[in-house]
Structure formats: C-alpha cells, structure tokens
Design an enzyme around this catalytic site. Structure first.
Site, PDB file in Angstrom:
ATOM      1  N   ASP A 217       0.860  -1.188   0.000  1.00 20.69           N
ATOM      2  CA  ASP A 217       0.000   0.000   0.000  1.00 20.69           C
ATOM      3  C   ASP A 217       0.891   1.230   0.000  1.00 20.69           C
ATOM      4  O   ASP A 217       1.183   1.779   1.062  1.00 20.69           O
ATOM      5  CB  ASP A 217      -0.855   0.028   1.268  1.00 20.69           C
TER       6      ASP A 217
ATOM      7  N   ARG B 209       4.239   3.337   2.974  1.00 22.65           N
ATOM      8  CA  ARG B 209       4.874   2.182   3.598  1.00 22.65           C
ATOM      9  C   ARG B 209       6.366   2.102   3.270  1.00 22.65           C
ATOM     10  O   ARG B 209       7.151   1.568   4.052  1.00 22.65           O
ATOM     11  CB  ARG B 209       4.210   0.881   3.112  1.00 22.65           C
TER      12      ARG B 209
ATOM     13  N   LYS C  95      -8.448   1.625  -6.692  1.00 20.95           N
ATOM     14  CA  LYS C  95      -9.260   1.205  -5.545  1.00 20.95           C
ATOM     15  C   LYS C  95     -10.103   2.395  -5.068  1.00 20.95           C
ATOM     16  O   LYS C  95      -9.816   3.540  -5.442  1.00 20.95           O
ATOM     17  CB  LYS C  95      -8.356   0.691  -4.420  1.00 20.95           C
ATOM     18  N   HIS C  96     -11.157   2.185  -4.285  1.00 19.82           N
ATOM     19  CA  HIS C  96     -11.711   0.973  -3.701  1.00 19.82           C
ATOM     20  C   HIS C  96     -13.064   0.757  -4.371  1.00 19.82           C
ATOM     21  O   HIS C  96     -14.028   1.440  -4.008  1.00 19.82           O
ATOM     22  CB  HIS C  96     -11.902   1.109  -2.208  1.00 19.82           C
TER      23      HIS C  96
ATOM     24  N   HIS D 219     -12.572  -0.741   7.863  1.00 16.86           N
ATOM     25  CA  HIS D 219     -11.821  -1.592   8.783  1.00 16.86           C
ATOM     26  C   HIS D 219     -12.710  -2.007   9.960  1.00 16.86           C
ATOM     27  O   HIS D 219     -12.451  -3.030  10.601  1.00 16.86           O
ATOM     28  CB  HIS D 219     -10.597  -0.856   9.326  1.00 16.86           C
TER      29      HIS D 219
ATOM     30  N   ASP E 171      -9.657  -5.921  -1.036  1.00 19.09           N
ATOM     31  CA  ASP E 171      -9.046  -5.251   0.102  1.00 19.09           C
ATOM     32  C   ASP E 171      -8.838  -6.314   1.179  1.00 19.09           C
ATOM     33  O   ASP E 171      -9.329  -7.444   1.074  1.00 19.09           O
ATOM     34  CB  ASP E 171      -9.956  -4.119   0.594  1.00 19.09           C
TER      35      ASP E 171
END
Length: 490
Positions: free
Chosen positions: A72, A80, A173-174, A186, A258
């Site tokens: 990601d 990241r 995405k998403h 999440h 995801d």
C-alpha cells in the site's frame, strides 16, 4: 481434478502477509507450492531499508518465480516504503488534484513506481480512485484527488500510466467507490447510498478512466451498495464484481480484494469463509491482511477445497482466477523500468499550497500542532512541521488550554497547525481561542481545508507528508533557505 491441483489453484489466489524483514521458511515453501504472492506491511516490519528490502523480494522470487509482491504505497499520508518512519517524500492525491496538472501527477507516480520497482515490489495498491464527496469521510480524505469525478478520473488515469511506465502494476481502488461513506471499512460495512445512475455519474467515472488507461488490477472495497449488492459488501458480491466491474465496465484484468481481515469483509463470517465468497463473486487475488500468516493460508486453502467439494465453488472459477494471476505475472515479467525523480514530488507539494490573508514576518515562531486522531489505513506516520520548527509543541485540542500557549508565544510569531479541522471540533475550538487573542497567527491546515477560521492568515497544504511540510516550512520562512515562491491564492 486432483486435490493437489485444486490446492495449488487455491494458493494461487492468496496474498498473505508474514512477520519480520526476512522471508520465513513456511512462506518460501508456500511459494514453491504455487502461492500467488505476498502483501508487505510496515507494521509487520516487512519494509526495512532499501537494500534489505531488495534482498527480501529477491528471495521471494527465487522461491516462486515471479510472485506478486504488493504494498500500500499511495505516497501522501498512506505510505509504507520508508515513509512510515519519516513521512513520505511524495505529496498525496489531494495535493496533486489541487495542482491539477495531469503530467505532473504522471511524473510523481512514475517516480514512486520506479522506487518500488527498485526494491522488487511489482503491484502497488494505488491509486485511490475514490471521489471524496463526503467531507466527514474518515478513511479517504486526502487520499482522493478531489470531489469532482472528472478531475479524479483524469488524475487516476495519469497515476495508472505513470506507475505502469515504471514497470509496476497499478491497482485502482476501492471499487465501486469509498468516497461517499462516513464509516471506516476496517470497522464495519460502510453504506454507499447511491443507485446505478448516481454511481455512473460519480463513483464509476474514475474507474472507467483507469480501465481505459489499461490498469492491470482493481481492488474491491468492503462497501454496502444496496442498489447493487443487496446488503452484501461489494468484495463478496457477484453483482458488484462480475456483474458491474467485469460485465458492465468491461474490466478484464486482475480483481484484488481489500484486506479480508477487515470487519467489513469477515467480521461476522471469518477470513476463510470470506475468501470462499470473494472467489465465488469473481475476485482473483485475495489480500488476507497484516495478521494473516501461515495458519490463515492453510485454513483458507482448506475452506476453498471444501467449497469445491460441496459445490459452492467450481474448479473452473479457480482456474479463471489463476489464469488472471498468470496474465498479470506475464505482464510484470516483460515490464520496463524508469528512474526515480523526486524533483516532481517537491514541485507538486510547492504548487499545491494555497494561501489567504497576509503573511507576517515569522522570526523563531512558536509552532502549535493540534493532534488529530488517525485511522488504520494511515497508521502512526510522522507528520507536521517538526523538522523545521525551532520551538514546537503538539497538544491535544480537547485537553489543552489557550492561555499557557499564548504566554509561550508572547512577543513572537505564532503558527497553528491543524489536520482535518472540519472533522475535529476540539481543534477548531482551540484554534479559535488562540486566534481571538492572536489574529496575526498563521493557520496551517495539513488535511483538507474544509473549515477555515474567520481571522488569521491561512495556508493549506492538502496533505501531511514530509513533502507537504517542507513546502509549507519554505513558505513560512522556517527553512535555512528562507521563503519559497508565493503560493496561489485560495
């Protein structure tokens, strides 16, 4: 078809994670048995310094041919590749959308892709193609290019092109679009209250542009779109994946989920069952999540085999998913390379700045940063003007009092740094209390500039990365080189 062949097909769909900066034995063994690839997570300590990360991905390739190595790395606030320690050197989508120069967006993403390719990452879970139409969206915000579908579409296409020019597959995405939600997937299943007509005019516009730009992958979101999914999350919905994305939009590349550990996908049913349903819906590659390692791989393979045995999944669906994975790896094997160019990142961050009011002379000012709650996607990434401020204090807006801060700033400049103040009443209240006494203070908004105070100079950065912060520090005269060129007027 033998169980061994079916198990290999099931493994080909999986993108699990692992702990540590080196590949564990179980992972290398799974790659030898046909595992599709891996997902790297900073919170798993999978992203060491550049040379070590290159050695890690080389070991993965040695075990699995051309495994899909994903991450990601959006640039911006979701980073990241080293940025989780120092903040990203690349501004995110909101800043690029504010500049609205598609060639610059393409350069930024090409440079970011080049840095990923250099360390062996070949599928980037970016760009976010979401149209951020809800100001209170807790998960997208600065990750989107903006709130206008046409703007988001042209920058999504540019981001896809730039990434893939560097030899890294892009993943829009998403799907079908997380921008109109006010809940974090999440933690639950966010609602997208839109019929097909509204989706076509808003959410789907950037995804059509990504497909036209030959994006190699699309990631599904765990989103409830009742008009399409009937209450199911899109990741588990055949109507969303096969009906809408495959058939209506005509996407023929790899469809990636995801992370299945998110409550929006597996909270009520568990990861193995979510994997079975996602495959049945038409997904080809399954991102399991940061905590899903060896045991999750085995349990998921077993669940898929059981689903084939009882007729819930067909061997043909597994073969179709595996073929799309093979096609993606074939594209990756022949991909070209590019060279990183961080000058594009600096240019974008500077050009994104918007300013209103009169900028006072700031001589060793007190910088007051108001802490803002983060979210799981962003994580604990550093942010703010700290590297350039000679005197900085970070406070919680709900607990801090204006008086001591005003005393500390007496006789010198004051800079108030906010982050998405429109979503945090305590930030707004403290900022207004400070400005009531110090209307000469400069307010720096490092999220989306939805809320603006009635007094004080105002600077919007459209992101909180190191690049955004450096550009702001230059403008404020906090850097050794003094002020940068004047920003655009808000």
């Amino acid at each position: 078809m033998t169980d061994r062949t079916l198990a290999r097909l099931a493994r080909a769909a999986l993108l699990p994670s692992f702990a540590g900066p080196t590949a564990p034995r179980w992972l290398l063994a799974e790659l030898e048995q046909g595992l599709g690839g891996v997902t790297l997570f900073a919170l798993n300590d999978n992203v060491p310094e550049t040379a070590a990360l290159a050695r890690l991905t080389a070991a993965l390739r040695e075990a699995g041919g051309v495994p899909i190595v994903t991450i990601d790395e959006e640039g911006g606030d979701v980073t990241r590749l080293g940025g989780h320690r120092t903040a990203s050197p690349y501004p995110g989508n909101a800043a690029l959308g504010a500049v609205d120069d598609v060639e610059l967006t393409r350069r930024v993403y090409r440079s970011l892709g080049a840095e990923l390719a250099e360390v062996g990452v070949n599928l980037n879970f970016a760009p976010s193609a979401d149209v951020n139409s809800a100001d209170d969206n807790p998960i997208i915000g600065t990750r989107a290019f903006g709130s206008d579908p046409a703007l988001v579409a042209r920058h999504t296409a540019a981001a896809v092109a730039g990434t893939q020019e560097a030899g890294v597959a892009a993943c829009a995405k998403h799907f079908p679009g997380h921008g109109a939600t006010v809940e974090d997937s999440h933690l639950g299943v966010p609602l997208v209250d839109a019929d097909l007509d509204l989706l076509e005019r808003r959410e789907l516009v950037p995804f059509r542009a990504a497909i036209k730009a030959d994006v190699r992958a699309v990631m599904t979101g765990h989103l409830n779109v009742p008009a399409i999914t009937g209450g199911e999350p899109a990741t588990l919905s055949q109507a969303a994946i096969t009906g809408l994305l495959r058939n209506r939009l005509g996407f023929d590349g790899a469809i990636v989920t995801d992370a299945l550990d998110m409550d929006g996908a597996s909270g009520a049913i568990g990861i193995p069952e979510a994997a079975v349903r996602a495959l049945g819906a038409g997904a080809d590659l399954l991102c399991l999540g940061p905590r899903e390692h060896e045991d999750s791989v085995r349990a998921t393979v077993a669940a898929v085999l059981a689903a084939v045995a009882d007729g819930r999944l067909t061997a043909e669906r597994l073969e179709d998913a595996a073929e799309r994975g093979r096609a993606l790896r074939a594209w990756l094997a022949g991909a070209v390379t590019a060279t990183a160019d961080r000058t594009a990142a600096v240019e974008a961050a500077r050009r994104a700045l918007t300013f209103s009011g009169e900028l006072p002379l700031l001589d060793a000012p007190l910088v007051v940063e108001l802490e803002a709650p983060g979210n799981i996607a962003v994580g604990p990434t550093p942010w703010g003007l700290g590297p350039w401020a000679s005197d900085l204090v970070r406070v919680n807006g709900a607990d801090a009092q204006a008086g001591p801060l005003l005393d500390r700033a007496r006789g010198r400049g004051l800079v108030i740094v906010l982050r998405d103040a429109h979503r945090h009443p305590a930030q707004r209240a403290l900022a207004e209390a400070l400005l009531a006494v110090r209307p000469d203070a400069v307010v720096v908004e490092m999220g989306l500039p939805v809320w603006r105070p009635r007094s004080g100079a105002h600077l919007a950065t459209y992101g909180a990365t190191r690049a955004n912060a450096q550009a702001a520090a230059e403008l404020l005269g906090l850097t050794a080189g003094g002020k940068a060129p004047a920003p655009s007027e808000a």
